[in-house]
Design an enzyme around this catalytic site. Structure first.
Site, short mmCIF file in Angstrom:
data_model
loop_
_atom_site.label_atom_id
_atom_site.label_comp_id
_atom_site.label_asym_id
_atom_site.label_seq_id
_atom_site.Cartn_x
_atom_site.Cartn_y
_atom_site.Cartn_z
N CYS A 1 0.85 -1.31 -0.16
CA CYS A 1 0.11 -0.03 0.11
C CYS A 1 0.95 1.32 -0.13
O CYS A 1 0.33 2.50 -0.14
CB CYS A 1 -1.03 0.02 1.26
SG CYS A 1 -2.12 -1.30 1.20
N HIS B 1 -2.31 8.52 4.73
CA HIS B 1 -2.52 7.28 4.28
C HIS B 1 -4.13 6.91 4.61
O HIS B 1 -4.54 6.46 3.84
CB HIS B 1 -1.56 6.25 4.91
CG HIS B 1 -1.85 5.04 4.70
ND1 HIS B 1 -1.58 4.64 3.43
CD2 HIS B 1 -2.18 3.77 5.17
CE1 HIS B 1 -1.67 3.35 3.38
NE2 HIS B 1 -2.08 2.70 4.49
N GLU C 1 -1.31 6.91 12.84
CA GLU C 1 -1.01 8.06 11.91
C GLU C 1 -0.92 9.43 12.56
O GLU C 1 -0.11 10.34 12.34
CB GLU C 1 -1.61 8.02 10.63
CG GLU C 1 -1.17 8.84 9.66
CD GLU C 1 -1.73 8.80 8.10
OE1 GLU C 1 -2.81 7.91 8.13
OE2 GLU C 1 -1.25 9.19 7.37
N LYS D 1 -9.28 8.35 0.72
CA LYS D 1 -9.50 7.20 0.78
C LYS D 1 -11.14 7.19 1.10
O LYS D 1 -11.84 6.14 0.81
CB LYS D 1 -8.76 6.06 1.84
CG LYS D 1 -7.38 5.72 1.20
CD LYS D 1 -6.80 4.69 1.89
CE LYS D 1 -5.52 4.42 1.79
NZ LYS D 1 -4.61 5.64 1.33
N HIS E 1 -9.80 2.03 -0.81
CA HIS E 1 -8.32 1.58 -0.38
C HIS E 1 -7.78 1.14 -1.86
O HIS E 1 -8.05 -0.14 -1.87
CB HIS E 1 -7.89 1.10 0.80
CG HIS E 1 -6.32 0.78 1.31
ND1 HIS E 1 -5.59 1.25 0.12
CD2 HIS E 1 -5.97 0.65 2.26
CE1 HIS E 1 -4.21 1.22 0.89
NE2 HIS E 1 -4.62 1.05 2.11
N PHE F 1 1.69 -2.93 4.97
CA PHE F 1 2.04 -4.18 6.08
C PHE F 1 3.53 -4.28 6.15
O PHE F 1 4.18 -4.07 5.38
CB PHE F 1 1.28 -5.35 5.57
CG PHE F 1 -0.20 -5.25 5.56
CD1 PHE F 1 -0.88 -4.42 6.48
CD2 PHE F 1 -1.07 -6.27 5.01
CE1 PHE F 1 -2.41 -4.53 6.45
CE2 PHE F 1 -2.54 -6.30 5.20
CZ PHE F 1 -2.92 -5.52 6.08
#
Length: 402
Positions: free
Chosen positions: A163, A294, A305, A324, A329, A389
Site C-alpha cells: 500500500c 494514508h 498516523e 480514501k 483503498h 503491512f
C-alpha cells in the site's frame, strides 16, 4: 548531475473519475466512488461495497496494447500512463527516442487473472488451465505494459511494496531524473478489486460495511478500491524549455521498513520516515502546509498516523485529509492517487476533504481532517503519506516551483 524534478502530466483512472479534469472535479466535490461490488460474486460476504471503476474501457484509452493479452491491472497502469503523457503534451516520438522509462507500484498485481486461473485449476485440473492466463500473471508486466503502450525503451520497474508502493515508485523515478539516468519517467501504481483481497481484509476485521470514514470517532475500517494512477516526471529544465504546464516539483522522499509487526503500524517508525522525507527534501516540518494522509479508516491506522503527525509537527499540525474516504483503498495505487491529489492541491489551490466525517474522536490528537468539504487554500509544500503491512513506510514531498 543533480537536477530538479517536476510533474507535468497526471493520469488518474479511478472510481471518481478518469482523466485529470474529471478526477479533480470529483475530488473538490467530495464525490463518492463506492458502489456494490460487480467484479465478483459477493453474495456470500456480509460486506459487499468497494471503489470499483465500472466504466473502465481500456480499448477507448489505449492505442498500442492488445487488451485481450493483458490483465485488468496492467491495463489500468497503461491507461493511466497514456493519460499522463497526453496531459503532459509531449510528442510520443520524442518520448520513444529519449531515455524514458516507468516505475509502477502494486499490492496484488494481476489478482483477477490469478483468481481465474485458480478457479480453472480447482474445477478442471492443472492440465486444463488457460495458457494465456498464465502468461498474464507476472506482476512485472505492469510496468512492461506502460513501456509497450508508449514505446518507451528505458527501465520498466514494478515495485510490490503493497500500500505504499506508488510512493516507492515515485521516489525511484525521481532518483532516475535527478541523477540523469533518465530524462522522462512515468511513476504510479495500479491494482484491481478482487475476491481474495476482499476476503482477506474481511477476515482480518479491517473491512467496514458501507462507508469509509477516516479519523471519525466511529470509523470501522477500509473499503477496497481499484484503479491506475500515473504521473509524468521530467527535469525542470526540460519542462521549461518545452513550455509545459508544471503541476508541482518533487522535493524529495523518505523510506523505511521497521518490520515490527505484520499489520500493526508503528508511530515511532512512521515519525522517523516523516523526518527522513523532510531531510531529503530540504524542508522543516513548519514548511508543510497540508498532509495527504494514508488514512485508511481503521481505528489503529488512523490513531497511529495521527500520533506520528503530532510527534513530528507538534500540537498544531497542518490540515490532514484522506481521499480514501471517496476512492476506497486502492492498495498499490493509493499513494499514487495521493500524489495526484497533492499535485492538484498545489496547482489549483485547494485541500481535498475527508468525507463521511461526523464525530471527532476524543482519543485522537487535535487534528484538522478537512471535514466533508474541500477548502480553498494556497499550499506551497505538501506531504503525501503511504504506509504498508510490515511497516513499509514511504512518504513523498511535493512543492510549488519557486
Amino acid at each position: 548531475m543533480n537536477r530538479r524534478v517536476v510533474i507535468t502530466g497526471l493520469g488518474p483512472v479511478s472510481s471518481i473519475g478518469t482523466g485529470v479534469t474529471a478526477f479533480g472535479r470529483a475530488l473538490r466535490a467530495g464525490t463518492s466512488g463506492i458502489s456494490a461490488i460487480s467484479s465478483f460474486d459477493s453474495s456470500g460476504f456480509p460486506h459487499y461495497m468497494a471503489g470499483e471503476v465500472p466504466d473502465f474501457d481500456p480499448k477507448a484509452l489505449l492505442r498500442t496494447l492488445s487488451t485481450s493479452e493483458w490483465g485488468r491491472t496492467s491495463l489500468f497502469a497503461a491507461a493511466a500512463a497514456r493519460l499522463a503523457v497526453e496531459d503532459a503534451g509531449i510528442d510520443e516520438k520524442v518520448l520513444a527516442g529519449a531515455a524514458a522509462g516507468s516505475s509502477i507500484g502494486t499490492t496484488s498485481g494481476e489478482s483477477q487473472v490469478i483468481e481465474a486461473l485458480t478457479a480453472e485449476w480447482v474445477h478442471s485440473g492443472l492440465d486444463r488451465i488457460t495458457p494465456a492466463y498464465a502468461a498474464q500473471v507476472p506482476a512485472s508486466r505492469l510496468a512492461t505494459a506502460v513501456n509497450q503502450e508508449l514505446g518507451l525503451t528505458g527501465e520498466a520497474v514494478t515495485l510490490s511494496t503493497a500500500c505504499s508502493a506508488s510512493n516507492y515508485a515515485l521516489g525511484y523515478a525521481y532518483d532516475q531524473i535527478v541523477t540523469g539516468d533518465a530524462d522522462y519517467m512515468i511513476a504510479g501504481g495500479a491494482d484491481s478489486v478482487c475476491r481474495w483481497a476482499h476476503a482477506g481484509f474481511y477476515r482480518l476485521g479491517a473491512l467496514t460495511e458501507k462507508v469509509c470514514s477516516p479519523f471519525d470517532k466511529d470509523r470501522s475500517g477500509i473499503l477496497t478500491g481499484e484503479g491506475g494512477a500515473a504521473l509524468f516526471l521530467e527535469s525542470l529544465e526540460s519542462a521549461t524549455e518545452r513550455g509545459a504546464h508544471i503541476y508541482a516539483e518533487v522535493l524529495g522522499y523518505g523510506l523505511n521498513c521497521d518490520a515490527n509487526h505484520m499489520v500493526a503500524p508503528d508511530p515511532v517508525s512512521i515519525a522517523a520516515c516523516m523526518r527522513r522525507a523532510h531531510h531529503n527534501a530540504g524542508i522543516a516540518p513548519a514548511d508543510v502546509d497540508y498532509i495527504c494522509a494514508h488514512g485508511t479508516g481503521t481505528p489503529a491506522n488512523d490513531a497511529m498516523e495521527a500520533q506520528a503527525v503530532v510527534e513530528v509537527f507538534g500540537t498544531r499540525p497542518p490540515p490532514i485529509s484522506s481521499i480514501k474516504s471517496m476512492l476506497g483503498h486502492t492498495m498499490g495505487a493509493a499513494s499514487g492517487f495521493g500524489a495526484i491529489a497533492s499535485a492538484l492541491a498545489l496547482d489549483e489551490g485547494f485541500l481535498p476533504p475527508t468525507t463521511n466525517y461526523r464525530t471527532p474522536d476524543p482519543e485522537l490528537p487535535a487534528i484538522d481532517p478537512v471535514p466533508n468539504e474541500s477548502r480553498p487554500a494556497q499550499p506551497k509544500v505538501v506531504q503525501n503519506n503511504g504506509f504498508a503491512f510490515g511497516g513499509n513506510n514511504a512518504i513523498t514531498i511535493l512543492g510549488r516551483v519557486a
